[in-house]
Design an enzyme around this catalytic site. Structure first.
Site, mmCIF file in Angstrom:
data_model
loop_
_atom_site.group_PDB
_atom_site.id
_atom_site.type_symbol
_atom_site.label_atom_id
_atom_site.label_comp_id
_atom_site.label_asym_id
_atom_site.label_seq_id
_atom_site.Cartn_x
_atom_site.Cartn_y
_atom_site.Cartn_z
ATOM 1 N N GLY A 223 -9.975 3.710 -11.961
ATOM 2 C CA GLY A 223 -9.229 3.925 -11.562
ATOM 3 C C GLY A 223 -8.479 2.680 -12.397
ATOM 4 O O GLY A 223 -7.616 1.556 -11.675
ATOM 5 N N HIS B 248 -8.685 -11.102 -7.945
ATOM 6 C CA HIS B 248 -7.351 -11.237 -8.174
ATOM 7 C C HIS B 248 -6.682 -11.481 -7.290
ATOM 8 O O HIS B 248 -5.044 -11.712 -6.826
ATOM 9 C CB HIS B 248 -6.025 -10.123 -8.659
ATOM 10 C CG HIS B 248 -7.291 -9.565 -10.249
ATOM 11 N ND1 HIS B 248 -6.945 -8.744 -10.783
ATOM 12 C CD2 HIS B 248 -7.287 -10.511 -11.606
ATOM 13 C CE1 HIS B 248 -7.045 -8.838 -12.367
ATOM 14 N NE2 HIS B 248 -7.191 -9.421 -12.296
#
Ligand code: OAD
Length: 248
Positions: A188, A120
């Protein structure tokens, strides 16, 4: 309570195992970076449509940049935590290692990882909306908003927004290393944002042993051979400690 993991995982903690660690915002939570979802997630307080889409930037670049300036300043004040440091230990230990991250905060770079695939983008990079010229700008806060390129047009944050495609070569490499690894950690991440969220399933389909590390089961937990419930900053150092014992 001490972190416990299976003898199968223990048996894979040898230098010749091909390892991929896939991380999301949860690994940075203990450093003080807010996650996106969950009770105190950024998307509870802010609207994706206002801040993290190309349309939002076209409509109000000043507002989008103010949000990124806020995040840059916050991240610049905090440090990597034990989870990041453990992943850096993994890279030193395993001879074939890749880190695939959805995070843009740069904490994996700061903790010493080099073989990083950033799906990203990177909040410390800026890119011109017209000429495409990109550069690193690591100032915590950009002084005059919105910043401009030498060509005269606007600079945007070097991140992937909703509605945009991931950098093709980075995603292809991530899929390739995921398909060929023997041990895949998903750490996570809520595994709710695609195409990144496909990776645990791709790992499993191609025969990797998939381990999820999260404070709660993610949307991809069903793909995992083993789910280690706990904070990344506690679980990963326990695994890293086991590496050093075995390599001694
Ligand atoms: P999310 O905010 O969706 O999920 C964070 C995950 O971390 C959740 O599953 C939490 O349970 C977990 N978590 C929180 N604290 C933790 C801790 N201390 N240890 C371990 N796990 C913990 O974040 P991402 O999955 O990274 O995309 O979100 C994916 C993408 O959605 C982001 O890259 C961003 C966002 O919108 C873009 O900006 C394109």
């Amino acid at each position: 309570m001490p972190v416990q993991f299976s003898s199968k995982l223990q048996s894979l903690l040898i230098p010749s195992t091909r390892v991929v660690v896939f991380t999301g915002a949860g690994i940075s939570a203990e450093s003080g970076v807010p996650t996106f979802r969950g009770q105190n997630g950024l998307w509870k307080e802010f609207r994706v449509e206002d801040l993290a889409t190309p349309q939002a930037f076209a409509t109000d670049p000043q507002r989008v940049w103010e949000w990124y300036n806020w995040r840059r300043e916050l991240i610049s004040r905090i440090d990597p935590n034990g989870g990041h440091l453990a992943v850096a230990e993994f890279e030193k230990f395993f001879s074939d290692f890749w880190l695939v991250t959805q995070n843009v905060d740069g904490l994996h770079d700061r903790s010493g990882n080099h073989r990083i695939l950033k799906l990203h983008g990177d909040i410390w990079e800026v890119r011109c909306v017209s000429c495409g010229n990109g550069s690193v700008d690591s100032r915590p806060v950009l002084p005059s908003l919105p910043p401009h390129c030498e060509c005269g047009d606007l600079l945007r944050p070097g991140v992937v927004w909703f509605g945009e495609v991931l950098p093709a070569s980075v995603f292809e490499k991530a899929v390739q290393v995921t398909q060929s690894c023997g041990l895949f950690f998903s750490v996570g991440t809520s595994a709710e944002v695609f195409p990144a969220a496909q990776l645990p399933g791709i790992a499993r389909q191609h025969g990797a042993y998939v381990v999820e590390v999260n404070i709660e089961r993610s949307a991809a937990a069903y793909e995992a051979n083993e789910v280690l419930l706990g904070k990344a900053g506690e679980v990963l150092p326990a695994i890293a400690a086991s590496l050093s014992v075995r390599s001694a």
